[in-house]
Design a protein around this motif. Structure first.
Motif, PDB file in Angstrom:
ATOM      1  N   PHE A  27      -8.737 -22.201 -37.163  1.00 47.92           N
ATOM      2  CA  PHE A  27      -9.608 -22.501 -36.023  1.00 47.92           C
ATOM      3  C   PHE A  27      -8.836 -22.443 -34.706  1.00 47.92           C
ATOM      4  O   PHE A  27      -9.201 -23.089 -33.733  1.00 47.92           O
ATOM      5  N   VAL A  28      -7.772 -21.633 -34.690  1.00 43.56           N
ATOM      6  CA  VAL A  28      -6.920 -21.583 -33.494  1.00 43.56           C
ATOM      7  C   VAL A  28      -7.652 -21.088 -32.257  1.00 43.56           C
ATOM      8  O   VAL A  28      -7.252 -21.406 -31.139  1.00 43.56           O
ATOM      9  N   ASP A  29      -8.703 -20.279 -32.449  1.00 40.52           N
ATOM     10  CA  ASP A  29      -9.398 -19.728 -31.292  1.00 40.52           C
ATOM     11  C   ASP A  29     -10.267 -20.755 -30.577  1.00 40.52           C
ATOM     12  O   ASP A  29     -10.770 -20.495 -29.489  1.00 40.52           O
TER      13      ASP A  29
ATOM     14  N   CYS B 213     -18.862 -10.091 -35.150  1.00 39.26           N
ATOM     15  CA  CYS B 213     -17.710  -9.588 -35.896  1.00 39.26           C
ATOM     16  C   CYS B 213     -17.086 -10.699 -36.733  1.00 39.26           C
ATOM     17  O   CYS B 213     -16.040 -10.501 -37.371  1.00 39.26           O
ATOM     18  N   GLY B 214     -17.698 -11.881 -36.705  1.00 39.43           N
ATOM     19  CA  GLY B 214     -17.155 -12.989 -37.455  1.00 39.43           C
ATOM     20  C   GLY B 214     -15.975 -13.639 -36.752  1.00 39.43           C
ATOM     21  O   GLY B 214     -15.143 -14.281 -37.381  1.00 39.43           O
ATOM     22  N   LEU B 215     -15.918 -13.471 -35.436  1.00 39.37           N
ATOM     23  CA  LEU B 215     -14.768 -13.975 -34.678  1.00 39.37           C
ATOM     24  C   LEU B 215     -15.223 -15.004 -33.649  1.00 39.37           C
ATOM     25  O   LEU B 215     -16.320 -14.901 -33.092  1.00 39.37           O
ATOM     26  N   PHE B 216     -14.376 -15.970 -33.410  1.00 40.15           N
ATOM     27  CA  PHE B 216     -14.676 -16.971 -32.397  1.00 40.15           C
ATOM     28  C   PHE B 216     -14.426 -16.389 -31.017  1.00 40.15           C
ATOM     29  O   PHE B 216     -13.455 -15.678 -30.804  1.00 40.15           O
ATOM     30  N   GLU B 217     -15.322 -16.697 -30.072  1.00 40.20           N
ATOM     31  CA  GLU B 217     -15.154 -16.228 -28.692  1.00 40.20           C
ATOM     32  C   GLU B 217     -14.324 -17.268 -27.940  1.00 40.20           C
ATOM     33  O   GLU B 217     -14.853 -18.290 -27.485  1.00 40.20           O
ATOM     34  N   ASP B 353     -14.607 -24.765 -45.527  1.00 41.07           N
ATOM     35  CA  ASP B 353     -14.630 -23.944 -46.740  1.00 41.07           C
ATOM     36  C   ASP B 353     -15.236 -22.566 -46.478  1.00 41.07           C
ATOM     37  O   ASP B 353     -14.791 -21.568 -47.061  1.00 41.07           O
ATOM     38  N   ALA B 354     -16.246 -22.506 -45.624  1.00 40.90           N
ATOM     39  CA  ALA B 354     -16.845 -21.203 -45.308  1.00 40.90           C
ATOM     40  C   ALA B 354     -15.808 -20.297 -44.656  1.00 40.90           C
ATOM     41  O   ALA B 354     -15.698 -19.108 -44.981  1.00 40.90           O
ATOM     42  N   VAL B 355     -15.047 -20.872 -43.739  1.00 41.23           N
ATOM     43  CA  VAL B 355     -14.029 -20.091 -43.026  1.00 41.23           C
ATOM     44  C   VAL B 355     -12.872 -19.738 -43.962  1.00 41.23           C
ATOM     45  O   VAL B 355     -12.363 -18.610 -43.955  1.00 41.23           O
ATOM     46  N   LEU B 356     -12.482 -20.691 -44.781  1.00 39.49           N
ATOM     47  CA  LEU B 356     -11.398 -20.422 -45.732  1.00 39.49           C
ATOM     48  C   LEU B 356     -11.809 -19.308 -46.701  1.00 39.49           C
ATOM     49  O   LEU B 356     -11.023 -18.384 -46.974  1.00 39.49           O
ATOM     50  N   ASN B 357     -13.020 -19.395 -47.224  1.00 36.98           N
ATOM     51  CA  ASN B 357     -13.475 -18.356 -48.150  1.00 36.98           C
ATOM     52  C   ASN B 357     -13.451 -16.976 -47.494  1.00 36.98           C
ATOM     53  O   ASN B 357     -13.049 -15.986 -48.116  1.00 36.98           O
ATOM     54  N   ALA B 358     -13.896 -16.901 -46.251  1.00 39.12           N
ATOM     55  CA  ALA B 358     -13.932 -15.602 -45.567  1.00 39.12           C
ATOM     56  C   ALA B 358     -12.525 -15.064 -45.341  1.00 39.12           C
ATOM     57  O   ALA B 358     -12.251 -13.870 -45.549  1.00 39.12           O
ATOM     58  N   ASN B 359     -11.634 -15.925 -44.908  1.00 41.31           N
ATOM     59  CA  ASN B 359     -10.257 -15.468 -44.692  1.00 41.31           C
ATOM     60  C   ASN B 359      -9.588 -15.053 -46.001  1.00 41.31           C
ATOM     61  O   ASN B 359      -8.805 -14.101 -46.039  1.00 41.31           O
ATOM     62  N   TYR B 360      -9.931 -15.782 -47.066  1.00 39.66           N
ATOM     63  CA  TYR B 360      -9.387 -15.421 -48.380  1.00 39.66           C
ATOM     64  C   TYR B 360      -9.852 -14.023 -48.789  1.00 39.66           C
ATOM     65  O   TYR B 360      -9.067 -13.200 -49.271  1.00 39.66           O
ATOM     66  N   LEU B 361     -11.107 -13.740 -48.563  1.00 43.61           N
ATOM     67  CA  LEU B 361     -11.611 -12.390 -48.851  1.00 43.61           C
ATOM     68  C   LEU B 361     -10.926 -11.358 -47.967  1.00 43.61           C
ATOM     69  O   LEU B 361     -10.495 -10.295 -48.436  1.00 43.61           O
ATOM     70  N   LEU B 362     -10.843 -11.673 -46.674  1.00 49.07           N
ATOM     71  CA  LEU B 362     -10.239 -10.730 -45.734  1.00 49.07           C
ATOM     72  C   LEU B 362      -8.826 -10.362 -46.181  1.00 49.07           C
ATOM     73  O   LEU B 362      -8.479  -9.174 -46.275  1.00 49.07           O
ATOM     74  N   THR B 370     -10.067  -1.094 -44.525  1.00 50.62           N
ATOM     75  CA  THR B 370      -9.660  -1.295 -43.132  1.00 50.62           C
ATOM     76  C   THR B 370     -10.467  -2.422 -42.493  1.00 50.62           C
ATOM     77  O   THR B 370     -11.688  -2.395 -42.475  1.00 50.62           O
ATOM     78  N   ALA B 371      -9.704  -3.379 -41.955  1.00 53.54           N
ATOM     79  CA  ALA B 371     -10.313  -4.513 -41.258  1.00 53.54           C
ATOM     80  C   ALA B 371     -10.035  -4.338 -39.779  1.00 53.54           C
ATOM     81  O   ALA B 371      -8.910  -4.563 -39.329  1.00 53.54           O
ATOM     82  N   PRO B 372     -11.013  -3.888 -39.014  1.00 50.00           N
ATOM     83  CA  PRO B 372     -10.719  -3.441 -37.647  1.00 50.00           C
ATOM     84  C   PRO B 372     -10.094  -4.522 -36.777  1.00 50.00           C
ATOM     85  O   PRO B 372      -9.273  -4.213 -35.931  1.00 50.00           O
ATOM     86  N   PHE B 373     -10.465  -5.789 -36.983  1.00 50.94           N
ATOM     87  CA  PHE B 373      -9.882  -6.838 -36.148  1.00 50.94           C
ATOM     88  C   PHE B 373      -9.006  -7.775 -36.972  1.00 50.94           C
ATOM     89  O   PHE B 373      -8.689  -8.872 -36.549  1.00 50.94           O
ATOM     90  N   GLY B 374      -8.629  -7.289 -38.145  1.00 52.02           N
ATOM     91  CA  GLY B 374      -7.826  -8.121 -39.029  1.00 52.02           C
ATOM     92  C   GLY B 374      -6.484  -8.498 -38.436  1.00 52.02           C
ATOM     93  O   GLY B 374      -5.901  -9.529 -38.787  1.00 52.02           O
ATOM     94  N   GLY B 375      -6.011  -7.679 -37.515  1.00 52.33           N
ATOM     95  CA  GLY B 375      -4.713  -7.967 -36.930  1.00 52.33           C
ATOM     96  C   GLY B 375      -4.765  -8.987 -35.823  1.00 52.33           C
ATOM     97  O   GLY B 375      -3.720  -9.425 -35.330  1.00 52.33           O
ATOM     98  N   THR B 376      -5.978  -9.386 -35.431  1.00 54.31           N
ATOM     99  CA  THR B 376      -6.049 -10.293 -34.267  1.00 54.31           C
ATOM    100  C   THR B 376      -5.941 -11.751 -34.672  1.00 54.31           C
ATOM    101  O   THR B 376      -6.036 -12.627 -33.828  1.00 54.31           O
ATOM    102  N   GLY B 377      -5.790 -12.012 -35.951  1.00 55.80           N
ATOM    103  CA  GLY B 377      -5.696 -13.406 -36.390  1.00 55.80           C
ATOM    104  C   GLY B 377      -6.772 -13.712 -37.406  1.00 55.80           C
ATOM    105  O   GLY B 377      -7.417 -12.805 -37.937  1.00 55.80           O
ATOM    106  N   PRO B 378      -6.950 -14.982 -37.683  1.00 59.37           N
ATOM    107  CA  PRO B 378      -7.943 -15.330 -38.701  1.00 59.37           C
ATOM    108  C   PRO B 378      -9.354 -14.997 -38.233  1.00 59.37           C
ATOM    109  O   PRO B 378      -9.639 -14.947 -37.030  1.00 59.37           O
ATOM    110  N   CYS B 379     -10.221 -14.745 -39.188  1.00 58.13           N
ATOM    111  CA  CYS B 379     -11.642 -14.599 -38.880  1.00 58.13           C
ATOM    112  C   CYS B 379     -12.307 -15.957 -39.020  1.00 58.13           C
ATOM    113  O   CYS B 379     -11.670 -16.942 -39.392  1.00 58.13           O
TER     114      CYS B 379
END
Lengths: 456, 486, 456, 486
Positions: A27-29, B213-217, B353-362, B370-379
């Motif tokens: 949750f760093v963002d 994109c599943g990312l926090f703004e 848990d929802a976030v952990l599960n998604a990151n585990y899949l990622l 290919t995960a287009p934003f996978g390099g930007t940190g956790p989803c």
């Protein structure tokens, strides 16, 4: 936590795989100012199923459930007996927990019942095409106004005074911002007979009129022949939109399609759905084929699969928001899928034979109720031609009468004032509905209670 | 086995109900009797049960397996909630009963409203919207009403290009013109472009957080402050609230309005496409414009404020009514049962848990796909992939999806969001076990490996083990058959 | 008739095919004296679903449903919270409307859950093998007597005074006709502590003793260590049969198997099934592998299909009546299939962790209830070691106390007199059970009510 | 897709329930704590729902299609009955509550008892038997008690060879020796042989009517009179009551006791093997011996007569108690709902349609398949075929049955009754439509034609389209694996 399957060991292993030291790292963002160290303050923690059940049961018990009392309310939501098999079937996990059928290969169950539902609704309303449901009748009516405008490119909609006032309010809200012009009739005790009102409506139609909206049976229960109105609309290039809030009536009275409607919207909760304190209900929407590409909402169509077998898919989705974005016919995304299933199952159980019997029984119960109630001194029947709902004029304010009857254990109707608070002329008008769920003993109870409250 | 249509097996002479005989009575219909045949077939109860039971078996639902449809939050639907929603005190109550006779129903609405306000740290909530898109409409109407109250007509709404289609559709539906804001290379909204576009014609910004994109703004608070400073409002699409529920309060991020899909975050079942429910929380600025009706508590008594007291000052600025009656009561009951069951601690665990599960899949798939934003940190709660890894294989995102069907899974969301090419958006939710995720990972890795090794030609014609093979959608649209004509 | 799909046209066509002039022709074998020209006289005709529902709802409303009142009854039937998902799942049509799985290729759903159920029951009871369920605990106990006799070829069964008296009555009824000899302890207030009773039982064991039956926890709630009793049985070549009426106790106390039981029978309604006014309940039956071929009832076993895939079948059916006829181990045919499914689902939801928590919570509630109740002047706790049920001695007849408390809206327990009407010594004994469904407020209500009735 | 066992997917650390924390309290267990691991796996609710939902889909039930299992009366199970049985006033009531608190429950039992007595024209009924076989036991115990009361110990029970296995098993279970009576060439009991065997050692005759060949026993009244005259009693197995319910009253045929399978004739669901319910109606001669407890009405109040008043004369001759508590209440509710729904007219229609459906099947198949008693006239509710027509085909009854599975039908009863070789007993019940029967006839004719034309070799390995192919039952019995050992 009974719904959460991850164990502490699972979480540790998964964090390791992810390369995070703790869950906080994911949750760093979140900006520092919005981070909470623990659960949101001011709220209780999780509870066992038994205690949640106890708490909700306590709330439920505070309400007068319609089935436990003589019950005569209608005005847009009707209580009918729903066969037990309907609720059993809609709880099949494969129906209940499926999503919008975007993957048709594994959603033929949903798609086929939607196709059957569309056909049933179209036939019931007397139209060529129906969609796969809307939120409810009131929002469907607003959508019909916009659809007519898209077709006619005209700004004005004329609305009969017999349309459910909450439907009208919902349309007004939106039209205020979209600039659609609404010309609305104002119900009065003397204007209510439908022929006079229809004459008023016809007089309002001009070449700027996109559509005329009329409800049948209307909110006072009046049943009207709309044939002439349809002709008048069509003569001026306007569309006739008919609203049906009590679809059971269509087992006995002529359908809007047979009388010339161009768009029919309806509330389908009478079949399969129940009262639900107002929601979820079931919006019906039908038109003729030529206008289908201006229709809002989801549509299911027949096709074949790669092996040539019949199958069903969502179709004409280029009208829809997820494809067309700001150019969509509507912003609607969710429909009332499960309610349309309930409706369709109930309709399948009834069949035409059962629907006609049901409608006849409703009419008979309402006729008997009207006769008995209007025999009470001081009570006057206002609706001459009706299906299962009618208005009476009381010698006392109807709102207090309803409240007093409820205290006597009789849910005796809806006061017109509840719906038209701005029309003091209607303060003594009571709307009474009698469906097949009303027993002779219930009618006796109503007559006793009403007799007492009007003689106060 | 094929299941025929009711029109092919039913008869208008058969009925599956028994009714009392209607007592003889003179008709009061004025002769408007329906005489022509309607064409509605009936089935005896047993045959009806069979028809729908058999149809159901051609469907896939959460109850059958993993359903990682991105943006849809297909979590387990607790059965207690179904039971509670069927209590006669909730299900068999008329919306126009006298208020004294529905105090429990009003208490429930009020109680859920209080939870939603506290969970979001927002001071007001509109309960009546009937789904997410209806909630968006509610929020945008409040914004229009707020501008109108200030005599400040503004015509433009800014929407990021990654937004759900409902966002621009809604803005257009209530009369705004829509302008798109691009995404940046990190899959977030381009903050600079957005701020640069603010001005006196901009009524609102619609933004989704976590985004599609599943990312926090991360800039949302900064954006919100700037938008408010420019006299506009921030509408937040709450479709992805599950990622942060119980952990982050949108009110702390400066949003002015946000809808909450009760059928996503709070697990009322999707039912093959609804019903939904989309309450909208409001900031102080928008609260006065909230729609009618709403529930207020006064000394332990619950009062439904409708039009009748429209002149009273407590809602004098309300923008009006969105629909008949008071909202999706059946969904409210389920949502409150869900919320009480989880509590503050459980809801926080849900998002974690929802976030952990998604990151585990990622992280279990991003070496093969290919995960287009996978390099930007956790989803957050969704793992986004694109079709770059399928380049030169002749296979597409849709082939991957259909191949998954043959493995016993529901596919992920395809081709959305539009900001990446050939998107595959996977949302596991918190109710999936690690074992189930591992199953999915194994299947997905096998498919991806086969695809990139040139062994995926069978995927192009998948599914092979479903009730139907690929359906001809073009034919359905070109020659629409929308009702049975037999 | 909503359940009958044949139309008059169908019937005519079918009669024609059959070559009958009328339906009466198909009943020609019925002797003239038994032919009725029309429906059986003295009975009403068919009714709509709505009216049937109304009539049964009327009857149901005349009962005090346990969940609506503070509730403290046990004595062989225990009220526990059953998760809503259990009832949802057992109503899946494929489970509900299937038959005994005689066609295993299309009954793997039933067969696999039976295999899982058998394993769960065996583990819970601490035994090697369990069958696929019996009618209920009481009939299972009678079957255990006969099974022991088949194994030992001895005539006598010694039964502890702590066994549920209705179980005993059921065994007596049958043994009266089969000639099996029963030696039964008689409970008295002073004999109830289990160690003394077990000594009495041990003293009765001789070389004609086929089996000893003891219930644990017993009908007064006593919990006993049966290890010594088991040894005493085995020393004399007798079998130890243990009855368990409250399986939740096994989450907290040592299992019969761990204490040396040879056969364990039980009532499984505590999990998944509910009170049901006494039926359907769920008979559990377990033993060790060496005795399995003398076991009554249906068994499910693992095997493979023609393609080598794991599958399940009914097995060892050469023990059963449909194969062995008069030489069968039992005449039992039907089991409690659907109840065993409910039990198994509930057990799967609990898991070992949940079962242990549930048992601990039951014990805590019962301890608190016992402490509070025994603090009422004149009320004496009779059961020192118990799980969730205990006996108290009142200063007034318990039967009247129960009735009076019910009038005050408290279902306060079971009077011992209801179960042992022939033992006046027990007239003032009240059996009280407290499960997890008992809230602190319920305990308060019980204490208030009991305080009032004992001071009358 | 295969569904693993709960032991393979669950964990003893996972639970699908939440419970209040147990308040700290000194244990009262005396140290008898269970400490060793039990080995009971748990699943979170969502995974549990999936497991059982997926398992269910490997089953065939009436809800999926035609289920013509002879002697089992697999008719539609109305859903109203399920709903009624779950009313808290029935389902959540303790059997030992004070009688004043369960007047509605007792009224229901009494009301159902009155219906059963009137429908059978018998003066008494025992409601407590828990299934058909338990009802047989109840009836035979009453007969033993009646003889015992006369001081007339009799040891022999006569049972036709066509009887259900439960009949001889029951007679033996309560201490009788069993003698078999042959069938005649018309598929009925050999009346002369039976009458000839009567004598002072014969306690009872157990007879099924309609019998297990699906035929009415025309001599039953004559037999009953002779049996009674010889001082013995007639027990009628009521498993096939559906064929005559509402049309013929067994009391008019002279029977002394008959059980009624509520789960057959009155449609309480079979549930994969139970629960059942088997009330027994009695003649005047046996009524005094009926078991405890029972319900009596006195001035509108319902009284449950239990042991406590065992000295009272109204049941002084009762043979005692059959089980704890008062019978299968849940089944009573369903049965009464069924009975009230049908009424006297509907029940008569039930038997007529059940018989018509069976005769229609018989006459639609008897040109291709051999119907051993087809020439004797109409059948009742079942159509019986044998395997003569399969002679020289290499195929057996079981192959026919398994072939039907591949056509989407549940097979008929195989190899029963034993009086014909390779029996196939087909019971359609009244809830099947003509269209459904025609489907079945078409499939059956195709199978029979293929079999007799030498094109049936695939049937020998059928089913091919079921969740499993034929299972190795021998292995299961030789090396029993009765619990999971993994």
């Amino acid at each position: 936590m009974r719904y959460l399957p991850l164990t502490p060991d699972d979480r540790a292993a998964m964090l390791a795989k992810v390369g995070a030291a703790s869950i906080d790292d994911l949750f760093v963002d979140v900006p520092a100012g919005a981070r909470l160290a623990g659960p949101i303050p001011g709220l209780p923690n999780h509870q066992p199923e038994m205690l949640v059940e106890r708490e909700l049961t306590r709330m439920a018990a505070k309400n007068m459930a319609a089935g436990a009392y003589p019950f005569f309310l209608g005005a847009g939501a009707y209580r009918h007996h729903v066969p037990a098999s309907v609720d059993h079937l809609i709880q099949r996990g494969e129906f209940l927990t499926s999503y919008t059928p975007y993957q048709p290969e594994i959603a033929q169950g949903t798609l086929q019942y939607l196709f059957e539902f569309q056909t049933q609704v179209a036939r019931l309303l007397g139209m060529e095409v129906a969609n796969a449901s809307m939120y409810d009748g009131s929002t469907a009516m607003t959508e019909a106004i916009f659809m007519a405008r898209r077709i006619t490119k005209r700004p004005k909609t004329v609305i009969s005074c017999g349309v459910h006032p909450q439907y009208l309010r919902a349309a007004e809200t939106l039209c205020h911002f979209t600039g659609d012009e609404l010309v609305m009739g104002v119900p009065t005790i003397c204007c209510t007979p439908p022929t006079e009102d229809l004459a008023d409506v016809i007089a309002q139609i001009d070449d700027q009129t996109s559509a005329v909206i009329v409800q049948n049976p209307d909110c006072f229960g009046h049943v009207a022949d709309l044939t002439e109105l349809a002709a008048a609309c069509h003569a001026k290039g306007a569309l006739l939109i008919v609203v049906v809030t009590e679809v059971v009536s269509l087992g006995l009275i002529k359908s809007p399609g047979e009388m010339g409607a161009d768009i029919v919207v309806g509330e389908g909760q009478s079949l399969g759905v129940g009262l639900q304190f107002g929601g979820p209900h079931l919006g019906l929407f039908a038109c003729n084929s030529k206008h289908v590409r201006q229709m809002p909402g989801r549509l299911c169509g027949e096709t074949v699969d790669a092996d040539g077998r019949r199958g069903f898919v969502l179709t004409l989705s280029t009208r829809e928001q997820h494809i067309r974005r700001e150019k969509a016919t509507s912003n609607i995304c969710t429909n009332s899928g499960l309610m349309s299933l309930a409706f369709s199952i109930h309709m399948t159980l009834l069949g035409e034979k059962g629907l006609r019997q049901l409608a006849a029984l409703n009419h008979a119960r309402a006729c008997e109720t009207a006769e008995r109630v209007s025999a009470i001194p001081g009570v006057k029947l206002l609706t001459e031609r009706f299906f299962n709902e009618f208005a009476v004029q009381l010698p006392v304010p109807a709102r207090a009468a309803v409240r007093d009857m409820a205290e006597m254990g009789v849910l005796g109707g809806v006061s017109a004032e509840r719906l038209w608070p701005d029309l003091p002329d209607l303060a003594n008008v009571l709307l009474i509905t009698a469906t097949e769920t009303v027993s002779p003993a219930d009618i006796d109870a109503l007559v006793r209670a009403l007799t007492e409250v009007v003689s106060k | 086995l094929e299941e025929p249509l009711i029109f092919e097996i039913g008869s208008t002479d058969v009925t599956g109900v028994d009714l009392e005989d209607a007592p003889a009575h003179a008709s009061r219909l004025g002769g408007l009797t329906r005489e022509a045949a309607i064409g509605l077939p009936g089935l005896a109860e047993g045959e009806a049960v069979r028809h729908y039971t058999r149809l159901s078996r051609q469907n896939y639902g959460i109850d059958l397996g993993f359903f990682p449809l991105g943006s849809c939050t297909m979590k387990h639907n607790p059965r207690l909630n179904e039971k509670m929603a069927r209590l006669p005190g909730f299900a068999d109550v008329h919306p126009l009963q006298p208020q004294d006779s529905v105090q429990g129903a009003l208490e429930l609405i009020h109680s859920l409203a209080e939870w939603l306000k506290t969970l979001t740290n927002m001071p007001a909530v509109a309960m009546t919207p009937k789904a997410g898109a209806h909630g968006e409409l509610c929020g945008m109407l409040a914004i229009r009403a707020a501008h109108e109250a200030k005599g400040d007509a503004r015509a433009v709404v800014l929407v990021p290009e990654s937004a759900h289609g409902t966002n621009p559709a809604t803005a257009a539906f209530c009369g705004y013109s829509v302008e798109s804001i691009p995404a940046n290379a990190r899959g977030r909204v381009d903050t600079d472009a957005l701020l640069a576009r603010l001005g006196p014609d901009v009524a609102a910004v619609m933004i989704t957080n976590p985004n599609t994109c599943g990312l926090f703004e991360p800039d949302l608070k900064r954006i919100a402050d700037a938008v408010n400073a420019a006299g506009a409002y921030v509408y937040c699409d709450g479709a992805n609230f599950n990622a942060i529920v119980g952990r982050v309060r949108p009110g702390d991020l400066g949003v002015d309005a946000m809808h909450i899909n009760l059928h996503k975050t709070f697990s009322t079942p999707h039912g093959g496409g609804g019903p939904g429910s989309g309450p909208v929380v409001f900031s102080e600025a928008l609260a006065p414009f909230a729609p009618l009706p709403f529930v207020v508590e006064q000394e332990g008594r619950f009062h439904l404020v409708e039009e009748e007291s429209a002149s009273a000052e407590d809602h004098g600025q309300s923008f009006g009514r969105l629909s008949a009656f008071h909202g999706q009561m059946g969904m409210f009951v389920r949502a409150l049962a869900y919320i009480l069951s989880h509590g503050a601690d459980g809801l926080r665990q849900v998002s974690e848990d929802a976030v952990l599960n998604a990151n585990y899949l990622l992280r279990s798939l991003d070496d093969l796909m290919t995960a287009p934003f996978g390099g930007t940190g956790p989803c957050m709660h969704e793992a986004l992939f694109d079709d770059s890894f399928l380049k030169d294989t002749g296979l597409t995102t849709i082939d991957m999806a259909k191949a998954l069907i043959d493995e016993g899974f529901h596919p992920m969301t395809m081709y959305f969001p539009l900001v990446v090419h050939g998107a595959m958006l996977i949302e596991p939710t918190e109710t999936e076990s690690k074992a189930r995720l591992d199953q999915f990972i194994t299947a997905m890795r096998a498919i991806a490996t086969a695809a990139t090794n040139g062994e995926g030609e069978r995927f192009a014609t998948a599914p092979h083990y479903a009730p139907r093979s690929r359906l001809d959608e073009t034919r359905a649209a070109r020659q629409p058959v929308l009702s049975w004509q037999g």
